[in-house]
Design a protein around this motif. Sequence first.
Motif, PDB file in Angstrom:
ATOM      1  N   SER A 114      47.409 -32.721 -76.270  1.00 43.51           N
ATOM      2  CA  SER A 114      48.161 -33.274 -77.389  1.00 43.51           C
ATOM      3  C   SER A 114      47.727 -32.813 -78.770  1.00 43.51           C
ATOM      4  O   SER A 114      48.398 -33.082 -79.749  1.00 43.51           O
ATOM      5  CB  SER A 114      48.031 -34.791 -77.332  1.00 43.51           C
ATOM      6  OG  SER A 114      46.657 -35.144 -77.255  1.00 43.51           O
ATOM      7  N   CYS A 150      39.049 -38.501 -79.671  1.00 47.88           N
ATOM      8  CA  CYS A 150      37.888 -38.379 -78.782  1.00 47.88           C
ATOM      9  C   CYS A 150      36.646 -38.392 -79.669  1.00 47.88           C
ATOM     10  O   CYS A 150      36.520 -37.567 -80.559  1.00 47.88           O
ATOM     11  CB  CYS A 150      37.991 -37.057 -78.012  1.00 47.88           C
ATOM     12  SG  CYS A 150      36.546 -36.663 -77.030  1.00 47.88           S
ATOM     13  N   ILE A 193      45.683 -41.563 -72.174  1.00 44.97           N
ATOM     14  CA  ILE A 193      44.276 -41.167 -72.004  1.00 44.97           C
ATOM     15  C   ILE A 193      43.329 -42.340 -72.240  1.00 44.97           C
ATOM     16  O   ILE A 193      43.387 -42.984 -73.293  1.00 44.97           O
ATOM     17  CB  ILE A 193      43.916 -40.010 -72.971  1.00 44.97           C
ATOM     18  CG1 ILE A 193      44.896 -38.838 -72.809  1.00 44.97           C
ATOM     19  CG2 ILE A 193      42.472 -39.547 -72.749  1.00 44.97           C
ATOM     20  CD1 ILE A 193      44.747 -37.740 -73.861  1.00 44.97           C
ATOM     21  N   GLN A 221      39.867 -43.840 -73.297  1.00 42.10           N
ATOM     22  CA  GLN A 221      38.698 -43.472 -74.099  1.00 42.10           C
ATOM     23  C   GLN A 221      37.652 -44.581 -73.978  1.00 42.10           C
ATOM     24  O   GLN A 221      37.721 -45.390 -73.080  1.00 42.10           O
ATOM     25  CB  GLN A 221      39.103 -43.220 -75.559  1.00 42.10           C
ATOM     26  CG  GLN A 221      39.958 -41.956 -75.754  1.00 42.10           C
ATOM     27  CD  GLN A 221      39.177 -40.653 -75.542  1.00 42.10           C
ATOM     28  OE1 GLN A 221      37.947 -40.640 -75.465  1.00 42.10           O
ATOM     29  NE2 GLN A 221      39.895 -39.542 -75.440  1.00 42.10           N
ATOM     30  N   GLY A 258      39.664 -39.242 -70.862  1.00 47.40           N
ATOM     31  CA  GLY A 258      39.168 -38.323 -71.878  1.00 47.40           C
ATOM     32  C   GLY A 258      37.779 -38.732 -72.333  1.00 47.40           C
ATOM     33  O   GLY A 258      37.188 -39.683 -71.798  1.00 47.40           O
ATOM     34  N   GLY A 259      37.273 -38.011 -73.320  1.00 46.42           N
ATOM     35  CA  GLY A 259      36.002 -38.388 -73.930  1.00 46.42           C
ATOM     36  C   GLY A 259      34.780 -38.173 -73.055  1.00 46.42           C
ATOM     37  O   GLY A 259      33.708 -38.694 -73.353  1.00 46.42           O
ATOM     38  N   GLY A 296      38.824 -31.775 -69.180  1.00 47.56           N
ATOM     39  CA  GLY A 296      37.732 -30.920 -69.644  1.00 47.56           C
ATOM     40  C   GLY A 296      36.528 -30.809 -68.728  1.00 47.56           C
ATOM     41  O   GLY A 296      35.441 -30.457 -69.160  1.00 47.56           O
TER      42      GLY A 296
HETATM   43  N1  GUN Z   1      40.079 -32.513 -73.391  1.00 48.37           N
HETATM   44  C1  GUN Z   1      38.831 -32.856 -73.006  1.00 48.37           C
HETATM   45  N2  GUN Z   1      38.555 -34.127 -73.385  1.00 48.37           N
HETATM   46  C2  GUN Z   1      39.650 -34.582 -74.026  1.00 48.37           C
HETATM   47  C3  GUN Z   1      39.966 -35.836 -74.660  1.00 48.37           C
HETATM   48  O1  GUN Z   1      39.186 -36.784 -74.713  1.00 48.37           O
HETATM   49  N3  GUN Z   1      41.207 -35.929 -75.225  1.00 48.37           N
HETATM   50  C4  GUN Z   1      42.110 -34.897 -75.185  1.00 48.37           C
HETATM   51  N4  GUN Z   1      43.307 -35.058 -75.751  1.00 48.37           N
HETATM   52  N5  GUN Z   1      41.826 -33.723 -74.602  1.00 48.37           N
HETATM   53  C5  GUN Z   1      40.614 -33.577 -74.033  1.00 48.37           C
END
Ligand code: GUN
Length: 377
Positions: A94, A149, A193, A195, A221-222, A253
Motif C-alpha cells: 500500500s 509500521c 494488516i 500491527q 505487518g510490523g 516481508g
Molecule cells: N512489508 C513488510 N512489513 C510491512 C508492514 O508492516 N506494512 C506494510 N504495508 N508492508 C510491509
Amino acid sequence: MQKFFNIEKTSEGKARAGELTTDHGKIQTPIFMPVGTVASVKTVHQRELKEDIKAQIILGNTYHLYLRPGMETMQEAGGLHKFMNWDLPILTDSGGFQVFSLASSRKMSEEGARFKSHIDGSYHMFSPEKSMEIQRQIGADIFMAFDECVAYPCEYNQAKTSMELTHRWLKRCIEWTENNPELYGYKQRLFPIVQGSTFSDLRKISAEVIAEAGAEGNAIGGLSVGEPEEEMYRITDEVTDILPKEKPRYLMGVGTPWNILESIGLGIDMMDCVMPTRNARNAMLFTWKGVMNMKNEKWKKDFSPLDEFGTSYVDREYSKAYVRHLFVSKEYLAKQIASVHNLAFYLDLVKVAREHILAGDFYEWKNSVVPVLRQRL
Ligand code: GUN
C-alpha cells in the motif's frame, strides 16, 4: 462462484495447504511471492519467473509505481499486468511501509503521510484514500490496506498510538474501496494488516479489529524489522490464533528459508521478501544443503553443478566455479543466475512444505531440515 480460499488440508498443528482462486489464476498455498517492486523482479525475465521459477503470484509496490512510471502511464497501459506482461496474479503493497523505509523525509498525520520522493526530492501525500485509488489504477488482484509500521524497538505508547491510527485508516480504506469499483473488469481483494509491534496485548487487539473487518484475507505487518527471530515467531503464533482460520494469512516481508518454514508451521499461507533476490545480487545462494557465498575461494575449481538439488535450469547448466568467476568479475550475469536460483529454491521450498502438509508429516520434516538450511557451506 468459486470460493477465494479453499483449505485442502490442515496438519496436526497450525500449518495448512490450500488454494487461492483469483481472476488471474490459482495459487497453491503456502506460497512465497517474489518481489517485483518497480514492475520488475530484479534481473529476472517474466518468462523465467513463470516457466523456470514457477512463481504463482508476484508483488508490486504502490510507492514506487506511483512515483515512476506514474499512474497516467499505468492506466493507459491498462494496469500493471498488461504493462509488465504478467498474466498471473499480482499483489500490491500500500505504500505506507515504503514511505517509512525509503522516503528521504516523511511526516505522518491523521490524514496520511506526507513524504519526499527518494527519486527526485518532490513532495507527495499518501492518504488511505489515495493509496486505494493508486492500487485500483495498478489493478493488483490483492491489495493492501494503508498502514503505519513502527520501527523496532518501539515504546509501548507509540506502538499503541500507531496501531490505533492504522485501525482508523483501515475504516477509510474500506469505505473508499466500497464506493469506488475496480477499473479493469476483474476482482481486487483488500487485505487489512495487523500491527502492534512486539506487544502481545496490542497484537491481540489489532488481530481482533482486523478479523472483525471481515476481509477475504488478512496480513500481519510490523515484523522482521529487527526484532529477534523468537519474538517474530511468538507474535505470529499469537496473531494466527486470533485471525479467522478459513481465510488466508499473509506474513509481510518474511524472510529466510527457515523463517518461511517456521511461519508456515504457525499457520501462515503467504509470504514475500526481497531476500532471495537482494542476497542473490550479493552472491548469497540458499540451497537445501545450506547457504553458499559464491565469492568464496573454495568454489574456484569446483566444476560440479551450481546446485545438484536445484530445480532451475541454471542449477544444472552452470558450475559453481563459473558462477564464482562471474561474481568475482562483477558480471551482470552472476546476479541473474543467482536470482533465478534463489527464487526457484524458495518456490521449491514452499512446494515441498505443501507436500509434507498434505502427507501429514510437516513438523517432523521441518524440524529436520531447518538446521540444515541454516548451515554455512
Ligand atoms: N512489508 C513488510 N512489513 C510491512 C508492514 O508492516 N506494512 C506494510 N504495508 N508492508 C510491509
